[in-house]
Design a protein around this motif. Structure first.
Motif, PDB file in Angstrom:
ATOM      1  N   HIS A   8       0.821  -1.089  -0.015  1.00 30.39           N
ATOM      2  CA  HIS A   8      -0.110  -0.059   0.021  1.00 30.39           C
ATOM      3  C   HIS A   8       0.886   1.305   0.043  1.00 30.39           C
ATOM      4  CE1 HIS A   8      -3.031  -2.703   1.669  1.00 30.39           C
ATOM      5  NE2 HIS A   8      -3.786  -2.326   0.516  1.00 30.39           N
ATOM      6  N   TRP A   9       1.900   1.342   0.751  1.00 29.92           N
ATOM      7  CA  TRP A   9       2.839   2.368   0.875  1.00 29.92           C
ATOM      8  C   TRP A   9       3.516   2.558  -0.425  1.00 29.92           C
ATOM      9  CZ3 TRP A   9       2.183   5.889   4.226  1.00 29.92           C
ATOM     10  CH2 TRP A   9       1.731   5.799   5.683  1.00 29.92           C
ATOM     11  N   ILE A  10       3.993   1.648  -0.904  1.00 33.12           N
ATOM     12  CA  ILE A  10       4.661   1.862  -2.345  1.00 33.12           C
ATOM     13  C   ILE A  10       3.727   2.339  -3.389  1.00 33.12           C
ATOM     14  CG2 ILE A  10       5.734   0.455  -4.366  1.00 33.12           C
ATOM     15  CD1 ILE A  10       6.819  -1.602  -2.277  1.00 33.12           C
ATOM     16  N   ILE A  11       2.335   1.928  -3.402  1.00 32.35           N
ATOM     17  CA  ILE A  11       1.554   2.352  -4.365  1.00 32.35           C
ATOM     18  C   ILE A  11       1.312   3.708  -4.085  1.00 32.35           C
ATOM     19  CG2 ILE A  11      -0.850   2.076  -5.218  1.00 32.35           C
ATOM     20  CD1 ILE A  11      -0.769  -1.062  -4.667  1.00 32.35           C
ATOM     21  N   LEU A  12       1.066   4.033  -2.870  1.00 32.88           N
ATOM     22  CA  LEU A  12       0.824   5.498  -2.577  1.00 32.88           C
ATOM     23  C   LEU A  12       2.039   6.414  -3.049  1.00 32.88           C
ATOM     24  CD1 LEU A  12      -1.216   7.494  -0.914  1.00 32.88           C
ATOM     25  CD2 LEU A  12       0.244   7.098   1.039  1.00 32.88           C
ATOM     26  N   GLY A  13       3.253   5.925  -2.731  1.00 31.20           N
ATOM     27  CA  GLY A  13       4.342   6.861  -3.166  1.00 31.20           C
ATOM     28  C   GLY A  13       4.419   6.862  -4.874  1.00 31.20           C
TER      29      GLY A  13
END
Length: 94
Positions: A8-13
């Motif tokens: 989720h954090w990678i996609i958000l970044g």
């Protein structure tokens, strides 16, 4: 369910980078760094002004050398000393 995983954090970044772009993001970070530098510089200038004012106050508090109409006078002695010829007391006169 309540916390984000690494995916989720990678996609958000990636989404943030796509929205703002590489140049825009680095420009924002540069502006933030410039703001921090100017803030620190302002604090140091303010400290220097306060120190200068403090030094000026300390200089004013120092007693200047004797000058003027009372320059030649001796300082007043405030110690209590018996006088050379004491006045007779009531019981000594009788």
């Amino acid at each position: 369910m309540g916390s984000f995983s690494l995916i989720h954090w990678i996609i958000l970044g990636i989404v943030i980078l796509l929205l703002f772009g590489g140049n825009r993001f680095s420009a924002m970070m540069k502006d933030v760094a410039h703001g921090l530098k100017s803030f620190k510089q302002g604090l140091s200038e303010e400290d220097e002004k306060k120190q200068a004012e403090f030094r000026a106050q300390q200089d004013q508090r120092q007693i200047p050398p004797a000058a003027g109409p009372m320059a030649g006078q001796q300082p007043i002695d405030l110690e209590a000393r018996p006088s050379a010829d004491p006045a007779p007391r009531d019981d000594q006169q009788r």
